[in-house]
Enzyme design. Structure first.
Site, PDB file in Angstrom:
ATOM      1  N   LYS A  58       1.216  -0.929  -0.388  1.00 54.12           N
ATOM      2  CA  LYS A  58       0.028  -0.039   0.073  1.00 54.12           C
ATOM      3  C   LYS A  58       0.873   1.328   0.480  1.00 54.12           C
ATOM      4  O   LYS A  58       0.511   2.419  -1.062  1.00 54.12           O
ATOM      5  CB  LYS A  58      -1.219  -0.006   1.386  1.00 54.12           C
ATOM      6  CG  LYS A  58      -2.139  -0.460   1.034  1.00 54.12           C
ATOM      7  CD  LYS A  58      -2.611  -2.017   0.997  1.00 54.12           C
ATOM      8  CE  LYS A  58      -2.285  -2.484  -0.711  1.00 54.12           C
ATOM      9  NZ  LYS A  58      -2.734  -4.344  -0.534  1.00 54.12           N
ATOM     10  N   GLY A 186      -0.407 -14.146 -13.034  1.00 50.72           N
ATOM     11  CA  GLY A 186      -1.620 -14.338 -12.329  1.00 50.72           C
ATOM     12  C   GLY A 186      -2.706 -13.313 -11.984  1.00 50.72           C
ATOM     13  O   GLY A 186      -1.677 -11.820 -11.851  1.00 50.72           O
ATOM     14  N   ALA A 187      -3.732 -12.732 -12.866  1.00 47.95           N
ATOM     15  CA  ALA A 187      -4.408 -11.662 -12.150  1.00 47.95           C
ATOM     16  C   ALA A 187      -5.399 -10.805 -11.375  1.00 47.95           C
ATOM     17  O   ALA A 187      -6.565 -10.731 -11.136  1.00 47.95           O
ATOM     18  CB  ALA A 187      -5.271 -11.332 -13.646  1.00 47.95           C
ATOM     19  N   GLY A 188      -4.503 -12.317  -9.632  1.00 47.82           N
ATOM     20  CA  GLY A 188      -5.176 -12.117  -9.147  1.00 47.82           C
ATOM     21  C   GLY A 188      -5.041 -10.216  -8.076  1.00 47.82           C
ATOM     22  O   GLY A 188      -4.719 -10.267  -8.760  1.00 47.82           O
ATOM     23  N   HIS A 450     -22.736  16.128   3.160  1.00 46.12           N
ATOM     24  CA  HIS A 450     -22.559  16.661   1.637  1.00 46.12           C
ATOM     25  C   HIS A 450     -21.430  17.537   1.449  1.00 46.12           C
ATOM     26  O   HIS A 450     -21.631  18.142   2.519  1.00 46.12           O
ATOM     27  CB  HIS A 450     -24.214  17.409   0.988  1.00 46.12           C
ATOM     28  CG  HIS A 450     -24.629  17.962  -0.076  1.00 46.12           C
ATOM     29  ND1 HIS A 450     -24.129  17.274  -0.651  1.00 46.12           N
ATOM     30  CD2 HIS A 450     -23.906  19.283  -0.335  1.00 46.12           C
ATOM     31  CE1 HIS A 450     -24.187  17.890  -1.989  1.00 46.12           C
ATOM     32  NE2 HIS A 450     -24.256  19.790  -2.038  1.00 46.12           N
TER      33      HIS A 450
HETATM   34  C1  LIG Z   1       1.318  -8.372  -1.678  1.00 43.37           C
HETATM   35  C2  LIG Z   1       0.840  -8.672  -0.449  1.00 43.37           C
HETATM   36  C3  LIG Z   1      -0.506  -7.724  -0.027  1.00 43.37           C
HETATM   37  C4  LIG Z   1      -1.455  -8.008   0.981  1.00 43.37           C
HETATM   38  N1  LIG Z   1      -2.319  -7.152   1.164  1.00 43.37           N
HETATM   39  C5  LIG Z   1      -3.391  -7.297   1.443  1.00 43.37           C
HETATM   40  C6  LIG Z   1      -4.335  -6.578   1.925  1.00 43.37           C
HETATM   41  O1  LIG Z   1      -3.945  -4.991   2.085  1.00 43.37           O
HETATM   42  N2  LIG Z   1      -4.825  -6.246   2.862  1.00 43.37           N
HETATM   43  C7  LIG Z   1      -5.470  -8.190   3.746  1.00 43.37           C
HETATM   44  O2  LIG Z   1      -6.369  -8.308   4.221  1.00 43.37           O
HETATM   45  N3  LIG Z   1      -4.593  -8.478   3.120  1.00 43.37           N
HETATM   46  C8  LIG Z   1      -3.245  -8.554   1.996  1.00 43.37           C
HETATM   47  N4  LIG Z   1      -2.634  -9.338   1.761  1.00 43.37           N
HETATM   48  C9  LIG Z   1      -2.288 -10.922   3.009  1.00 43.37           C
HETATM   49  C10 LIG Z   1      -2.099 -10.781   4.191  1.00 43.37           C
HETATM   50  O3  LIG Z   1      -1.231 -10.485   4.073  1.00 43.37           O
HETATM   51  C11 LIG Z   1      -2.647 -12.092   5.063  1.00 43.37           C
HETATM   52  O4  LIG Z   1      -3.187 -12.416   5.183  1.00 43.37           O
HETATM   53  C12 LIG Z   1      -1.612 -12.136   6.824  1.00 43.37           C
HETATM   54  O5  LIG Z   1      -0.799 -11.478   6.475  1.00 43.37           O
HETATM   55  C13 LIG Z   1      -2.085 -13.060   6.991  1.00 43.37           C
HETATM   56  O6  LIG Z   1      -2.025 -13.236   8.615  1.00 43.37           O
HETATM   57  P1  LIG Z   1      -1.669 -14.504   9.253  1.00 43.37           P
HETATM   58  O7  LIG Z   1      -1.280 -13.917  10.535  1.00 43.37           O
HETATM   59  O8  LIG Z   1      -2.178 -14.806   9.697  1.00 43.37           O
HETATM   60  O9  LIG Z   1      -0.369 -14.824   9.198  1.00 43.37           O
HETATM   61  P2  LIG Z   1       0.838 -13.922   8.602  1.00 43.37           P
HETATM   62  O10 LIG Z   1       0.818 -12.643   7.881  1.00 43.37           O
HETATM   63  O11 LIG Z   1       1.188 -14.709   7.227  1.00 43.37           O
HETATM   64  O12 LIG Z   1       2.194 -14.046   9.118  1.00 43.37           O
HETATM   65  C14 LIG Z   1       2.392 -15.533   9.764  1.00 43.37           C
HETATM   66  C15 LIG Z   1       3.927 -15.289  10.297  1.00 43.37           C
HETATM   67  O13 LIG Z   1       3.927 -16.850  11.341  1.00 43.37           O
HETATM   68  C16 LIG Z   1       5.360 -17.051  10.846  1.00 43.37           C
HETATM   69  N5  LIG Z   1       5.795 -18.604  11.080  1.00 43.37           N
HETATM   70  C17 LIG Z   1       5.452 -19.342  10.066  1.00 43.37           C
HETATM   71  N6  LIG Z   1       5.912 -20.555  11.059  1.00 43.37           N
HETATM   72  C18 LIG Z   1       5.991 -20.380  12.004  1.00 43.37           C
HETATM   73  C19 LIG Z   1       6.866 -21.147  13.116  1.00 43.37           C
HETATM   74  N7  LIG Z   1       6.442 -22.804  13.004  1.00 43.37           N
HETATM   75  N8  LIG Z   1       7.008 -20.846  14.049  1.00 43.37           N
HETATM   76  C20 LIG Z   1       7.141 -19.253  14.606  1.00 43.37           C
HETATM   77  N9  LIG Z   1       6.838 -18.569  13.631  1.00 43.37           N
HETATM   78  C21 LIG Z   1       6.525 -19.291  12.914  1.00 43.37           C
HETATM   79  C22 LIG Z   1       6.170 -16.060  10.125  1.00 43.37           C
HETATM   80  O14 LIG Z   1       6.781 -15.551  10.068  1.00 43.37           O
HETATM   81  C23 LIG Z   1       5.179 -15.345  10.016  1.00 43.37           C
HETATM   82  O15 LIG Z   1       5.875 -14.248  10.506  1.00 43.37           O
HETATM   83  C24 LIG Z   1      -1.336 -10.312   1.361  1.00 43.37           C
HETATM   84  C25 LIG Z   1      -0.299 -10.014   0.770  1.00 43.37           C
HETATM   85  C26 LIG Z   1       0.488 -10.101   0.062  1.00 43.37           C
HETATM   86  C27 LIG Z   1       1.845 -10.701  -0.236  1.00 43.37           C
END
Ligand SMILES: Cc1cc2nc3c(=O)[nH]c(=O)nc-3n(C[C@H](O)[C@H](O)[C@H](O)COP(=O)(O)OP(=O)(O)OC[C@H]3O[C@@H](n4cnc5c(N)ncnc54)[C@H](O)[C@@H]3O)c2cc1C
Length: 471
Positions: A58, A186-188, A450
Site C-alpha cells: 500500500k 496471475g491476474a489476482g 454533503h
Molecule cells: C503483496 C501482498 C499484499 C497483501 N495485501 C493485503 C491487503 O491489502 N489486505 C489484506 O487484508 N490482506 C493482504 N494480504 C494478505 C495478508 O498479508 C495475509 O492475509 C495476512 O498476513 C495473514 O496473516 P497471518 O497472521 O495469518 O499470517 P502471516 O502474516 O503470514 O504471518 C505468519 C507468521 O508466522 C511466522 N511463522 C511461520 N511458521 C512459524 C513457526 N513454525 N514458528 C514461528 N513463527 C512461524 C511467519 O514467519 C510469519 O511471520 C496481502 C498479501 C500479500 C502477499
C-alpha cells in the site's frame, strides 16, 4: 525447566500478534514465537502483512499513484507540472520506514502487554494436558496454543523464483529499478496491485492469467468496469492462458505460453512476477508429533470457531480455511483469545470485506448479483455512478459506481460492490449494514453528509427501489 505460559501463539503476523495482545488483555501469561528475518537479516514481528504484504504494497501503491497523478492528472485542475522526476530509492526508503515503524510498533505492544517474544520457529514436541513446543534449543510449555503461521507465495513447478529476475511478492516489492517490460503471471489481487505499481512508474506490464474470466469473484458489473479501466490504463491482460517454459537470463526473461485459442506465444520481459496464490505454512510445525490434523493442501483443519482436532489448540489466519486477508486473521485472533477466556465471541464470515487497491479500487462485501441468483435468491439491485456526484467531480475521481444487491422480498442487503478510488473506505457502510441485518431502505433513510462520496452509497440504496433523487 521449560518456561511455562498459559497461551503460546506460534507466528506474529496480524492473526498471531492480535491474538497475543487480546489474550494478554484478558489476563493470560502469553508468549509469541516468531523467527521472521527481514531483508537486512533482522528479526521482525508482523508477518507477511507488515513486512512483505499489505503495508509495503500500500505504501508503494500510494507513492506510485502520486507519481502518476503529478505526471498526468493535475492538468484538469489547472496545474501545470514539469520536470517530474522519480527517485525510486527514496520511494523504497519511505516504504521501509513505514514497515519499520509498524513492526517496531508490535514490539512496543508486546512490551506493554508483557508478552514474551520467543525468537525462532516453533515446533510441537508433545501434547497432553499441556503442550511442549521447541523454539531453537529451548522448549516451552503451555495449556493453550494458537497456531498463526500464515502463508507464503505459491510457486509454479519448473519456474525458479530467485527474487531478482523472477519474483514473488517479496522481490516484486523491492525492485531497485523500474523494469522496462514487466511480466506478471496471475491476474489476482496481488498481481493486479503490483502490476499497477510498476505500470504507474513506467513499466510496460503484461499480465497472463490462466482462468478464462477476469476477477471472477467480483460482481460482473464491477469486473467489466475494472477490465475497461485497467486495459485503458495500459495493463495488457491475457486470459485463459497456459504457461509453459520460463527461461530467465540477465539479458531478459522469456515466458512461453499458449493463449486462450491454444496458439503458442512468447512474452519477453525484463522482470517477472509470479503471483498465483499462497500456500499455508505447516511444514516444520511438528503437526505429526501431536496428531494435529492438516488437510492435503497443508491447511490446518478447524471448525467455525477455529478449534482444531486437538483440545486447547486453535489455528487462525492464512493457515486455515477462508479468505487470506489480514482483517480476517485479526478477527479470528480476537475470537480465539476470547474463547480461551470462556467468552462467547463469533465471526460473521459473510460480512468480511474484500478490497483490491488498484485505481480505481474495488471493494465488496457479501454476495454478487450472480452469486445471489445462483443461490436461488430473488434479488433487486440498485446502482449509482460517481460521475454525477459533486464530491467525486471536485476530487476529479468520477469513475465507478456503487451497486447494492438486496433481497427482493425483505429488502435486506445481501451484498455491496464498489469500484472507485476510495472504495476501500466506502465499503464499511455495507459491512456495518449487513452485520446489523440492515435493509437498503435503512441506508436510504440515514442522513449522509454533503458533499461526500458516501452519498453515492445512499443513492444506490434508493435506486434499489428505483427512487434515486439525483438521477
Ligand atoms: C503483496 C501482498 C499484499 C497483501 N495485501 C493485503 C491487503 O491489502 N489486505 C489484506 O487484508 N490482506 C493482504 N494480504 C494478505 C495478508 O498479508 C495475509 O492475509 C495476512 O498476513 C495473514 O496473516 P497471518 O497472521 O495469518 O499470517 P502471516 O502474516 O503470514 O504471518 C505468519 C507468521 O508466522 C511466522 N511463522 C511461520 N511458521 C512459524 C513457526 N513454525 N514458528 C514461528 N513463527 C512461524 C511467519 O514467519 C510469519 O511471520 C496481502 C498479501 C500479500 C502477499
Amino acid at each position: 525447566m521449560a518456561q511455562t505460559f498459559d497461551v503460546v501463539v506460534i507466528g506474529a503476523g496480524p492473526g498471531g500478534y492480535i491474538a497475543a495482545v487480546r489474550a494478554a488483555q484478558l489476563g493470560f501469561k502469553v508468549a509469541c514465537i516468531e523467527g521472521w528475518k527481514n531483508a537486512k537479516g533482522e528479526l521482525a514481528l508482523g508477518g507477511t502483512c507488515l513486512n512483505v504484504g499489505c503495508i509495503p504494497s500500500k505504501a508503494l501503491l500510494s507513492s506510485s499513484e502520486e507519481y502518476e497523478k503529478v505526471g498526468h492528472h493535475l492538468e484538469d485542475h489547472g496545474i501545470a507540472v514539469s520536470g517530474v522526476k522519480l527517485d525510486l530509492a527514496k520511494m523504497q526508503g519511505r516504504k521501509e520506514t513505514i514497515v519499520t515503524k509498524m513492526t517496531k510498533g508490535i514490539e512496543f505492544l508486546f512490551k506493554k502487554n508483557k508478552i514474551a517474544w520467543l525468537q525462532g520457529f516453533g515446533k510441537f514436541v508433545s501434547g497432553g494436558a499441556s503442550y511442549r513446543i521447541a523454539v531453537g534449543n529451548e522448549t516451552v510449555e503451555a495449556k493453550y496454543v494458537i497456531v498463526a503461521t500464515g502463508s507464503r507465495a505459491r510457486h509454479l513447478p519448473g519456474i525458479t523464483v530467485d527474487n531478482d529476475l523472477v519474483c514473488d511478492n517479496e522481490g516484486a516489492l523491492a525492485f531497485p529499478s523500474v523494469p522496462r517490460r514487466l511480466g506478471v503471471i496471475g491476474a489476482g489481487v496481488i498481481g493486479l496491485e503490483l502490476g499497477s505499481v510498476w505500470r504507474r512508474l513506467g513499466s510496460e506490464v503484461t499480465i497472463l492469467e490462466a482462468l478464462p474470466n477476469f476477477l471472477g469473484a467480483c460482481d460482473e458489473a464491477v469486473s467489466k468496469e475494472a477490465w475497461k479501466q485497467f486495459t485503458r490504463q495500459g495493463l495488457a491482460i491475457s486470459l485463459g492462458v497456459k504457461i509453459g517454459k520460463v527461461t530467465a537470463k540477465k539479458s531478459g526473461i522469456t515466458v512461453e505460453y499458449n493463449d486462450k485459442d491454444g496458439a503458442a506465444q512468447k512474452l519477453e520481459c525484463d522482470r517477472l512476477i509470479v503471483s498465483v496464490g499462497r500456500v499455508p505454512n505447516t511444514d516444520g510445525l511438528g503437526a505429526d508429533a501431536v496428531g494435529l490434523k492438516v488437510d492435503p493442501r497443508g491447511f490446518i483443519e478447524v471448525d467455525g470457531h477455529c478449534k482444531t482436532n486437538l483440545p486447547n489448540v486453535y489455528a487462525i489466519g492464512d493457515v486455515v480455511r477462508g479468505p487470506m486477508l489480514a482483517h480476517k486473521a485479526e478477527d479470528e485472533g480476537v475470537m480465539v483469545a476470547e474463547l480461551i477466556a470462556g467468552q462467547k465471541p463469533h465471526i460473521d464470515y459473510d460480512t468480511i470485506p474484500w478490497i483490491i487497491y488498484t485505481s480505481p479500487e474495488i471493494a465488496w462485501v457479501g454476495k454478487s448479483e450472480q452469486q445471489a441468483k445462483a443461490a436461488g435468491l430473488t434479488v433487486k439491485t440498485g446502482q449509482f455512478p460517481f460521475s454525477i456526484n459533486g464530491r467525486a467531480l471536485g476530487l476529479n475521481e468520477p469513475t465507478g459506481f456503487v451497486k447494492i444487491v438486496a433481497d427482493a422480498a425483505t429488502d435486506r442487503v445481501l451484498g455491496m460492490h464498489i469500484i472507485h478510488s476510495r472504495a476501500s473506505d466506502l465499503i464499511q457502510e455495507g459491512v456495518t449494514t449487513m452485520e446489523f441485518a440492515g435493509a437498503a431502505e435503512d441506508i436510504a433513510r440515514i442522513v449522509h453528509g454533503h458533499p461526500t462520496l458516501a452519498e453515492v452509497v445512499r443513492e444506490a440504496a434508493l435506486n434499489v427501489d428505483k427512487r434515486s433523487l439525483n438521477s
